[in-house]
Design a protein around this motif. Structure first.
Motif, PDB file in Angstrom:
ATOM      1  N   LYS A 158      11.234   8.860 -23.328  1.00 40.09           N
ATOM      2  CA  LYS A 158      10.331   9.897 -23.518  1.00 40.09           C
ATOM      3  C   LYS A 158      10.456  11.281 -22.537  1.00 40.09           C
ATOM      4  O   LYS A 158      10.199   9.553 -21.139  1.00 40.09           O
ATOM      5  CB  LYS A 158       8.912   9.517 -23.648  1.00 40.09           C
ATOM      6  CG  LYS A 158       7.883   8.975 -22.324  1.00 40.09           C
ATOM      7  CD  LYS A 158       6.341   8.644 -23.122  1.00 40.09           C
ATOM      8  CE  LYS A 158       5.756   8.929 -22.061  1.00 40.09           C
ATOM      9  NZ  LYS A 158       4.399   7.676 -22.661  1.00 40.09           N
ATOM     10  N   ASN A 159       9.979  11.687 -22.102  1.00 37.16           N
ATOM     11  CA  ASN A 159      10.290  13.193 -21.161  1.00 37.16           C
ATOM     12  C   ASN A 159      11.636  12.831 -20.295  1.00 37.16           C
ATOM     13  O   ASN A 159      11.595  12.839 -19.696  1.00 37.16           O
ATOM     14  CB  ASN A 159       9.171  12.552 -19.898  1.00 37.16           C
ATOM     15  CG  ASN A 159       8.024  13.116 -20.973  1.00 37.16           C
ATOM     16  OD1 ASN A 159       7.359  13.652 -21.914  1.00 37.16           O
ATOM     17  ND2 ASN A 159       7.072  11.974 -20.776  1.00 37.16           N
ATOM     18  N   SER A 160      12.309  12.362 -21.045  1.00 35.69           N
ATOM     19  CA  SER A 160      13.736  12.829 -20.084  1.00 35.69           C
ATOM     20  C   SER A 160      14.155  13.659 -20.578  1.00 35.69           C
ATOM     21  O   SER A 160      14.494  14.452 -21.638  1.00 35.69           O
ATOM     22  CB  SER A 160      15.004  11.300 -20.140  1.00 35.69           C
ATOM     23  OG  SER A 160      13.985  10.741 -20.316  1.00 35.69           O
ATOM     24  N   ILE A 161      14.822  14.378 -19.152  1.00 33.33           N
ATOM     25  CA  ILE A 161      15.445  16.167 -19.811  1.00 33.33           C
ATOM     26  C   ILE A 161      16.741  16.346 -18.679  1.00 33.33           C
ATOM     27  O   ILE A 161      16.972  15.760 -17.289  1.00 33.33           O
ATOM     28  CB  ILE A 161      14.427  16.932 -19.089  1.00 33.33           C
ATOM     29  CG1 ILE A 161      13.084  16.487 -19.763  1.00 33.33           C
ATOM     30  CG2 ILE A 161      14.911  18.515 -19.454  1.00 33.33           C
ATOM     31  CD1 ILE A 161      12.326  17.585 -18.447  1.00 33.33           C
ATOM     32  N   ASN A 167       5.425   9.051 -17.872  1.00 32.00           N
ATOM     33  CA  ASN A 167       4.137  10.005 -18.135  1.00 32.00           C
ATOM     34  C   ASN A 167       5.151  11.105 -17.469  1.00 32.00           C
ATOM     35  O   ASN A 167       5.263  12.060 -18.248  1.00 32.00           O
ATOM     36  CB  ASN A 167       2.842   9.650 -17.854  1.00 32.00           C
ATOM     37  CG  ASN A 167       2.382   8.652 -18.721  1.00 32.00           C
ATOM     38  OD1 ASN A 167       3.171   8.496 -19.836  1.00 32.00           O
ATOM     39  ND2 ASN A 167       1.618   8.206 -17.619  1.00 32.00           N
ATOM     40  N   GLY A 168       5.854  10.810 -16.747  1.00 29.27           N
ATOM     41  CA  GLY A 168       6.134  11.753 -15.858  1.00 29.27           C
ATOM     42  C   GLY A 168       7.759  12.311 -16.299  1.00 29.27           C
ATOM     43  O   GLY A 168       8.754  12.149 -17.381  1.00 29.27           O
ATOM     44  N   ASN A 169       8.060  13.575 -16.135  1.00 32.53           N
ATOM     45  CA  ASN A 169       9.147  14.266 -16.627  1.00 32.53           C
ATOM     46  C   ASN A 169      10.401  13.805 -15.246  1.00 32.53           C
ATOM     47  O   ASN A 169      10.876  13.607 -14.271  1.00 32.53           O
ATOM     48  CB  ASN A 169       9.208  15.686 -16.375  1.00 32.53           C
ATOM     49  CG  ASN A 169       8.578  16.691 -17.335  1.00 32.53           C
ATOM     50  OD1 ASN A 169       8.036  15.937 -18.712  1.00 32.53           O
ATOM     51  ND2 ASN A 169       7.773  17.341 -16.645  1.00 32.53           N
ATOM     52  N   ASP A 203       1.047  -1.503  -0.190  1.00 33.16           N
ATOM     53  CA  ASP A 203       0.148  -0.270  -0.073  1.00 33.16           C
ATOM     54  C   ASP A 203       0.782   1.265   0.134  1.00 33.16           C
ATOM     55  O   ASP A 203       0.296   2.508  -0.501  1.00 33.16           O
ATOM     56  CB  ASP A 203      -1.712   0.318   1.327  1.00 33.16           C
ATOM     57  CG  ASP A 203      -1.797  -0.894   1.027  1.00 33.16           C
ATOM     58  OD1 ASP A 203      -2.378  -1.299  -0.036  1.00 33.16           O
ATOM     59  OD2 ASP A 203      -2.951  -1.354   2.223  1.00 33.16           O
ATOM     60  N   ALA A 204       1.859   1.277   0.540  1.00 29.70           N
ATOM     61  CA  ALA A 204       2.870   2.675   0.845  1.00 29.70           C
ATOM     62  C   ALA A 204       3.073   2.509  -0.430  1.00 29.70           C
ATOM     63  O   ALA A 204       3.518   3.747  -1.235  1.00 29.70           O
ATOM     64  CB  ALA A 204       3.722   2.080   1.524  1.00 29.70           C
ATOM     65  N   VAL A 205       3.925   1.906  -1.202  1.00 30.25           N
ATOM     66  CA  VAL A 205       5.300   2.135  -2.881  1.00 30.25           C
ATOM     67  C   VAL A 205       3.350   2.584  -3.480  1.00 30.25           C
ATOM     68  O   VAL A 205       3.594   2.908  -4.410  1.00 30.25           O
ATOM     69  CB  VAL A 205       5.291   0.163  -2.958  1.00 30.25           C
ATOM     70  CG1 VAL A 205       5.476   0.576  -4.139  1.00 30.25           C
ATOM     71  CG2 VAL A 205       6.544   0.320  -1.810  1.00 30.25           C
ATOM     72  N   GLN A 206       2.100   1.590  -3.788  1.00 32.30           N
ATOM     73  CA  GLN A 206       0.785   1.793  -5.059  1.00 32.30           C
ATOM     74  C   GLN A 206       1.429   3.433  -4.323  1.00 32.30           C
ATOM     75  O   GLN A 206       0.687   4.181  -5.720  1.00 32.30           O
ATOM     76  CB  GLN A 206      -0.398   1.873  -4.315  1.00 32.30           C
ATOM     77  CG  GLN A 206       0.265   0.233  -5.015  1.00 32.30           C
ATOM     78  CD  GLN A 206       0.702  -0.279  -5.959  1.00 32.30           C
ATOM     79  OE1 GLN A 206      -0.366   0.747  -7.436  1.00 32.30           O
ATOM     80  NE2 GLN A 206       1.608  -0.908  -6.191  1.00 32.30           N
ATOM     81  N   LYS A 207       1.131   4.031  -3.397  1.00 35.23           N
ATOM     82  CA  LYS A 207       0.966   5.566  -2.790  1.00 35.23           C
ATOM     83  C   LYS A 207       2.143   6.322  -3.582  1.00 35.23           C
ATOM     84  O   LYS A 207       2.178   7.029  -3.469  1.00 35.23           O
ATOM     85  CB  LYS A 207       0.611   6.255  -1.231  1.00 35.23           C
ATOM     86  CG  LYS A 207      -0.793   5.926  -0.702  1.00 35.23           C
ATOM     87  CD  LYS A 207      -0.842   5.468   0.779  1.00 35.23           C
ATOM     88  CE  LYS A 207       0.216   7.399   1.293  1.00 35.23           C
ATOM     89  NZ  LYS A 207      -0.043   7.000   2.682  1.00 35.23           N
ATOM     90  N   GLU A 208       3.256   5.565  -3.565  1.00 38.78           N
ATOM     91  CA  GLU A 208       4.461   6.819  -4.037  1.00 38.78           C
ATOM     92  C   GLU A 208       5.047   6.749  -5.616  1.00 38.78           C
ATOM     93  O   GLU A 208       5.274   6.946  -5.784  1.00 38.78           O
ATOM     94  CB  GLU A 208       5.654   6.194  -3.801  1.00 38.78           C
ATOM     95  CG  GLU A 208       5.579   5.885  -2.164  1.00 38.78           C
ATOM     96  CD  GLU A 208       7.135   5.355  -0.983  1.00 38.78           C
ATOM     97  OE1 GLU A 208       6.786   5.958   0.126  1.00 38.78           O
ATOM     98  OE2 GLU A 208       7.540   4.976  -2.001  1.00 38.78           O
ATOM     99  N   LEU A 209       3.893   5.836  -6.088  1.00 40.58           N
ATOM    100  CA  LEU A 209       3.681   5.719  -7.279  1.00 40.58           C
ATOM    101  C   LEU A 209       3.117   6.119  -7.817  1.00 40.58           C
ATOM    102  O   LEU A 209       2.722   6.816  -9.317  1.00 40.58           O
ATOM    103  CB  LEU A 209       3.462   3.973  -7.784  1.00 40.58           C
ATOM    104  CG  LEU A 209       4.783   2.802  -7.519  1.00 40.58           C
ATOM    105  CD1 LEU A 209       4.381   1.639  -7.991  1.00 40.58           C
ATOM    106  CD2 LEU A 209       5.831   3.577  -7.477  1.00 40.58           C
ATOM    107  N   LYS A 210       2.213   7.417  -7.131  1.00 38.45           N
ATOM    108  CA  LYS A 210       2.001   8.849  -7.835  1.00 38.45           C
ATOM    109  C   LYS A 210       1.818   9.212  -8.523  1.00 38.45           C
ATOM    110  O   LYS A 210       3.238   9.431  -8.404  1.00 38.45           O
ATOM    111  CB  LYS A 210       0.482   9.356  -6.799  1.00 38.45           C
ATOM    112  CG  LYS A 210       0.016   8.207  -5.762  1.00 38.45           C
ATOM    113  CD  LYS A 210      -1.777   7.281  -5.683  1.00 38.45           C
ATOM    114  CE  LYS A 210      -2.168   7.160  -5.832  1.00 38.45           C
ATOM    115  NZ  LYS A 210      -3.263   5.884  -6.047  1.00 38.45           N
ATOM    116  N   PRO A 211       1.645  10.179  -9.244  1.00 37.77           N
ATOM    117  CA  PRO A 211       2.036  11.355  -9.819  1.00 37.77           C
ATOM    118  C   PRO A 211       2.975  12.349  -9.394  1.00 37.77           C
ATOM    119  O   PRO A 211       2.279  12.576  -8.642  1.00 37.77           O
ATOM    120  CB  PRO A 211       0.612  12.017 -11.050  1.00 37.77           C
ATOM    121  CG  PRO A 211       0.073  11.205 -10.579  1.00 37.77           C
ATOM    122  CD  PRO A 211      -0.035  10.656  -9.846  1.00 37.77           C
ATOM    123  N   ALA A 212       4.067  12.421  -9.998  1.00 34.24           N
ATOM    124  CA  ALA A 212       5.248  13.368  -9.992  1.00 34.24           C
ATOM    125  C   ALA A 212       6.620  13.632 -10.953  1.00 34.24           C
ATOM    126  O   ALA A 212       6.149  12.505 -11.845  1.00 34.24           O
ATOM    127  CB  ALA A 212       6.345  12.277  -8.566  1.00 34.24           C
TER     128      ALA A 212
END
Length: 197
Positions: A99-102, A83-85, A46-55
């Motif tokens: 994609k989205n690698s800066i 999807n994230g930067n 559950d803790a890991v799933q919370k940490e995988l939210k958009p960032a």
């Protein structure tokens, strides 16, 4: 201003190297890759799933190169990493097909990124980058999964160059397998005093 949040799985002696699998990072002869696997349970998941939210993500080059060979083909588990930067601190890499690698080159660019608007910035892996951030007071939060084992050697979360600073515990859980899930936020300078004996 965005928060820089360090998320790390560590042993009792602070080792963070190769938590996910035997081939993840064998540098310097590290032979315990996958050491977190026996410690999963519902609270941990559950803790890991919370940490995988958009960032957005800030990564060192070595961690980025491990990830760019894995995550683009495993998006069903963590779509947000694709999807994230992904901001990568590197003096040798300039581009990637992921994609989205800066790519950025300096501490000043990290500071500018932190001062911009947008999602919080998560730092995973990247021990040398974390040492740089802690040395320069750029870490706002530590989300640690402290595992009940000693690894003896390997890349460590903390080195002796971190700027002294205090943190406050804002959330904690102990899993059924003995992992301490602890979230800390920055809380100013170190306070000292005399112990009464």
């Amino acid at each position: 201003m965005r928060k820089i949040i360090v998320l790390s799985m560590i042993s009792l002696d602070g080792v963070m190297q190769a938590p996910g699998g035997p081939e993840e990072d064998t540098s310097d002869g590290f032979e315990f890759g996958g050491w977190t696997v026996p410690y999963g349970d519902k609270a941990y998941d559950d803790a890991v799933q919370k940490e995988l939210k958009p960032a957005d993500y800030l990564l060192g080059r070595k961690t980025f190169e491990i990830w760019e060979n894995y995550w683009p083909d495993h998006s069903e588990f963590w779509p947000e990493i694709n999807n994230g930067n992904k901001y990568v601190l590197s003096k040798t890499r300039k581009k990637s097909d992921w994609k989205n690698s800066i790519f950025i080159e300096s501490l000043a660019e990290i500071e500018k990124l932190k001062d911009s608007d947008g999602l919080d910035i998560h730092v995973w892996g990247s021990s040398e980058l974390i040492h740089l951030l802690l040395k320069n007071n750029l870490v706002d939060e530590l989300r640690l999964k402290i595992h009940p084992l000693l690894l003896g050697k390997g890349k460590k979360l903390f080195d002796d160059k971190a700027n002294p600073s205090a943190f406050s515990l804002i959330e904690s859980t102990v899993t059924t397998t003995g992992v301490i899930l602890a979230n800390y936020i920055r809380n100013g300078e170190i306070k000292t005093g005399n112990a009464i004996i």
